[in-house]
Scaffold this motif. Structure first.
Motif, mmCIF file in Angstrom:
data_model
loop_
_atom_site.group_PDB
_atom_site.id
_atom_site.type_symbol
_atom_site.label_atom_id
_atom_site.label_comp_id
_atom_site.label_asym_id
_atom_site.label_seq_id
_atom_site.Cartn_x
_atom_site.Cartn_y
_atom_site.Cartn_z
ATOM 1 N N UNK A 22 -6.815 9.234 9.840
ATOM 2 C CA UNK A 22 -6.616 9.816 8.513
ATOM 3 C C UNK A 22 -5.455 9.140 7.793
ATOM 4 N N UNK A 23 -4.396 8.808 8.537
ATOM 5 C CA UNK A 23 -3.250 8.123 7.931
ATOM 6 C C UNK A 23 -3.656 6.747 7.421
ATOM 7 N N UNK A 24 -4.492 6.040 8.190
ATOM 8 C CA UNK A 24 -4.938 4.704 7.786
ATOM 9 C C UNK A 24 -5.784 4.778 6.518
ATOM 10 N N UNK A 33 -5.535 7.064 4.153
ATOM 11 C CA UNK A 33 -4.609 7.301 3.047
ATOM 12 C C UNK A 33 -3.882 6.029 2.668
ATOM 13 N N UNK A 34 -3.458 5.268 3.682
ATOM 14 C CA UNK A 34 -2.704 4.046 3.435
ATOM 15 C C UNK A 34 -3.546 3.007 2.699
ATOM 16 N N UNK A 35 -4.781 2.816 3.162
ATOM 17 C CA UNK A 35 -5.639 1.803 2.537
ATOM 18 C C UNK A 35 -6.033 2.208 1.120
ATOM 19 N N UNK A 36 -6.199 3.512 0.895
ATOM 20 C CA UNK A 36 -6.486 3.973 -0.459
ATOM 21 C C UNK A 36 -5.326 3.704 -1.404
ATOM 22 N N UNK A 37 -4.118 3.616 -0.835
ATOM 23 C CA UNK A 37 -2.924 3.348 -1.635
ATOM 24 C C UNK A 37 -2.617 1.870 -1.771
ATOM 25 N N UNK A 38 -3.460 1.042 -1.140
ATOM 26 C CA UNK A 38 -3.276 -0.406 -1.292
ATOM 27 C C UNK A 38 -2.626 -1.091 -0.115
ATOM 28 N N UNK A 39 -2.413 -0.368 0.989
ATOM 29 C CA UNK A 39 -1.846 -0.995 2.183
ATOM 30 C C UNK A 39 -2.966 -1.549 3.063
ATOM 31 N N UNK A 40 -2.592 -2.465 3.939
ATOM 32 C CA UNK A 40 -3.559 -3.011 4.890
ATOM 33 C C UNK A 40 -4.594 -3.913 4.225
ATOM 34 N N UNK A 41 -5.615 -4.322 4.986
ATOM 35 C CA UNK A 41 -6.664 -5.204 4.427
ATOM 36 C C UNK A 41 -7.481 -4.467 3.386
ATOM 37 N N UNK A 55 3.364 14.042 9.299
ATOM 38 C CA UNK A 55 3.853 15.273 8.693
ATOM 39 C C UNK A 55 3.966 15.138 7.177
ATOM 40 N N UNK A 56 4.544 14.028 6.738
ATOM 41 C CA UNK A 56 4.764 13.844 5.301
ATOM 42 C C UNK A 56 3.461 13.623 4.534
ATOM 43 N N UNK A 57 2.505 12.962 5.175
ATOM 44 C CA UNK A 57 1.219 12.726 4.517
ATOM 45 C C UNK A 57 0.264 13.904 4.727
ATOM 46 N N UNK A 58 0.697 14.853 5.570
ATOM 47 C CA UNK A 58 -0.117 16.029 5.900
ATOM 48 C C UNK A 58 -1.481 15.620 6.468
ATOM 49 N N UNK A 59 -1.438 14.696 7.434
ATOM 50 C CA UNK A 59 -2.637 14.295 8.166
ATOM 51 C C UNK A 59 -2.401 14.593 9.641
ATOM 52 N N UNK A 93 -2.111 0.340 8.990
ATOM 53 C CA UNK A 93 -3.273 0.073 8.148
ATOM 54 C C UNK A 93 -3.882 -1.291 8.439
ATOM 55 N N UNK A 94 -3.044 -2.232 8.875
ATOM 56 C CA UNK A 94 -3.539 -3.561 9.246
ATOM 57 C C UNK A 94 -4.352 -3.487 10.526
#
Length: 233
Positions: free
Chosen positions: A218-220, A222-230, A209-213, A181-182
């Protein structure tokens, strides 16, 4: 001659595609019925059964299964801990929980331990086989009631930390997802974590697989929407 060789090759490929299944449950009659149902599907073969978490670890080491059907209410080592230890020792194994428990804590604990599916024991045979096929292909599957409960639980998380937003991820997978995500490349992540790039790619595959992306972008998201990365200021 060529036709015979082609037929032999087809048979060999079919055999190679058969998934090896380990059943873990402390009720012999349930194991017997489930084994009979699974063995009716040519894509699967039951290679071992275990009545406890400890025995599951032994049988997994002995038979090297592709799939494990895991009960949670086991004597001694719990199904949750057995799942965690199996995946630490055999990361390629796919685990589907089958349990009587509808408890939310058990559901989330199973996901955090790395389970790829969660079905209640009342599921129909065709639903069980369909779930096994999905899990074997790398997907995750949960029964209708379970999906509803998961949706409610995740909605309650809101903007919860990534550990809660992605309960199926291991600590290392969350760490890698954060670095993705960074904006780091696989090579940069490998250098930062002091591992080889192939290890990072294996973890990323598990994350997808676990995030179903299906891809990094798409993973990034999901990650940023969850508060990861900048985050936007």
């Amino acid at each position: 001659m060529n036709a015979q060789n082609e037929t032999a090759g087809h048979d060999h490929a079919a055999a190679a595609a058969t998934r090896r299944v380990l059943l873990v449950d402390d009720h012999p009659l349930f194991r017997e019925g489930l084994a009979a149902a699974i063995d009716l599907d040519d894509h699967f073969t039951v290679v071992a059964e275990a009545a406890s978490g400890e025995k599951a670890l032994v049988e997994a080491a002995r038979t090297d299964p592709d799939l494990v059907v895991m009960d949670l209410g086991l004597p001694g080592l719990s199904g949750i801990e057995a799942t965690r230890r199996l995946l630490m020792a055999h990361p390629h194994i796919r685990i589907m929980v089958m349990t009587m428990s509808e408890d939310d804590d058990n559901l989330l604990a199973a996901m955090r331990a790395g389970a790829h599916g969660y079905l209640l024991k009342g599921a129909l045979r065709e639903d069980v086989l369909r779930a096994l096929h999905t899990v074997a292909r790398g997907g995750a599957v949960f029964g209708p009631q379970t999906t509803e409960r998961l949706s409610a639980l995740f909605a309650a998380f809101g903007s919860a930390p990534a550990k809660e937003a992605f309960p199926t991820l291991t600590a290392r997978e969350r760490e890698i997802l954060d670095l993705l995500a960074v904006g780091l490349t696989y090579r940069q992540i490998a250098q930062q974590l002091c591992v080889v790039e192939k290890t990072v790619r294996n973890h990323v595959g598990a994350i997808f697989s676990k995030l179903q992306v299906h891809d990094r972008a798409a993973a990034i998201v999901r990650a940023r929407n969850a508060g990861l990365g900048p985050q936007p200021q």
